[in-house]
Design a protein around this motif. Sequence first.
Motif, short mmCIF file in Angstrom:
data_model
loop_
_atom_site.label_atom_id
_atom_site.label_comp_id
_atom_site.label_asym_id
_atom_site.label_seq_id
_atom_site.Cartn_x
_atom_site.Cartn_y
_atom_site.Cartn_z
N ALA A 129 -4.39 -5.27 6.05
CA ALA A 129 -4.70 -6.74 5.01
C ALA A 129 -5.87 -6.14 3.89
CB ALA A 129 -5.00 -7.70 5.71
N ARG A 130 -6.32 -4.95 4.54
CA ARG A 130 -7.78 -3.96 3.72
C ARG A 130 -7.10 -3.47 2.71
NH1 ARG A 130 -10.83 -2.22 7.85
NH2 ARG A 130 -11.00 -0.35 6.52
N TYR A 131 -5.80 -2.80 3.63
CA TYR A 131 -4.86 -1.85 3.03
C TYR A 131 -4.05 -1.99 1.93
CZ TYR A 131 -1.38 1.95 1.66
OH TYR A 131 -1.00 3.20 1.69
N ALA A 132 -3.58 -3.41 2.16
CA ALA A 132 -3.06 -4.19 0.91
C ALA A 132 -3.90 -4.50 -0.09
CB ALA A 132 -2.10 -5.11 2.14
N GLU A 133 -5.07 -4.98 0.19
CA GLU A 133 -5.28 -5.51 -0.96
C GLU A 133 -6.34 -4.52 -2.13
OE1 GLU A 133 -10.60 -7.72 -1.68
OE2 GLU A 133 -9.69 -7.22 0.57
N GLN A 134 -6.25 -3.51 -1.32
CA GLN A 134 -7.02 -1.91 -2.33
C GLN A 134 -5.47 -1.56 -2.84
OE1 GLN A 134 -9.46 0.00 -2.58
NE2 GLN A 134 -10.55 -1.56 -0.74
N MET A 135 -4.14 -1.60 -2.72
CA MET A 135 -3.14 -1.58 -3.22
C MET A 135 -3.10 -2.40 -4.09
SD MET A 135 -2.69 1.54 -1.99
CE MET A 135 -1.32 2.21 -3.16
N GLY A 136 -3.53 -3.22 -4.49
CA GLY A 136 -3.19 -4.62 -5.04
C GLY A 136 -1.44 -5.33 -4.31
N LEU A 137 -1.02 -5.19 -3.26
CA LEU A 137 -0.40 -5.34 -2.65
C LEU A 137 -0.31 -6.58 -2.30
CD1 LEU A 137 1.42 -2.08 -1.00
CD2 LEU A 137 1.97 -2.68 -2.59
N PRO A 138 0.78 -7.76 -2.37
CA PRO A 138 0.75 -8.40 -1.23
C PRO A 138 0.78 -8.30 0.57
CG PRO A 138 2.81 -8.75 -1.80
CD PRO A 138 2.49 -7.53 -2.40
N VAL A 139 -0.15 -8.84 1.65
CA VAL A 139 -0.14 -8.24 2.07
C VAL A 139 1.36 -8.24 3.45
CG1 VAL A 139 -0.86 -10.19 3.81
CG2 VAL A 139 -1.40 -7.84 5.06
N THR A 140 2.16 -9.71 3.40
CA THR A 140 3.29 -9.58 3.98
C THR A 140 4.41 -8.40 3.30
OG1 THR A 140 4.05 -10.67 1.41
CG2 THR A 140 3.80 -12.19 3.51
N ARG A 141 4.03 -7.14 2.38
CA ARG A 141 4.77 -5.93 2.23
C ARG A 141 4.80 -5.76 3.85
NH1 ARG A 141 5.75 -1.80 -1.81
NH2 ARG A 141 6.81 0.55 -0.43
N LEU A 142 3.75 -5.41 3.90
CA LEU A 142 3.33 -4.70 5.58
C LEU A 142 3.22 -5.13 6.39
CD1 LEU A 142 -0.16 -2.50 4.49
CD2 LEU A 142 1.91 -1.75 4.36
#
Length: 152
Positions: A129-142
């Motif tokens: 979730a932290r990675y997704a947030e930093q990248m501006g992605l929905p966490v569901t992408r990961l």
Amino acid sequence: MSPNHMVRNRRIELGLEESEVASAAGFSPEEYGDIELHQSELTSTIALFRVKRLCEVLGLTITSLFELPTSAASGDEVRLGRKSLADLRRERGWPVQQLADELGMEEWVVEKIEADESAVDQWPFDLAARYAEQMGLPVTRLTNTGEKQVKR
């Protein structure tokens, strides 16, 4: 509802014993007991691939377990044109080291995820979730890579 309560409630709804779920999902009885007892166990301790297996056994999804927005969890919206994570990072103008610093991890970990997105399954949910947030992605992408829901 917290993930640990959702797991417990679903197990009871299915009429399963803790030991049955633990065995089917590949957890020791002690590990599974901790999952039902401690709110942060599923988010900060257990690797995503193990959480996904637990979800399969209980007929849940990562999306429902962590109460993620379902609108961002489908098809091409999540794939963002299937640009690679490295391409998305480069579009932000960030070198690998900058993202690694933002996440508090080593550069090689970011490189590993960029080379193989499925490696995120080794991480606990909070880190994904932290990675997704930093990248501006929905966490569901990961988190939804290869996710299955088993009906019981």
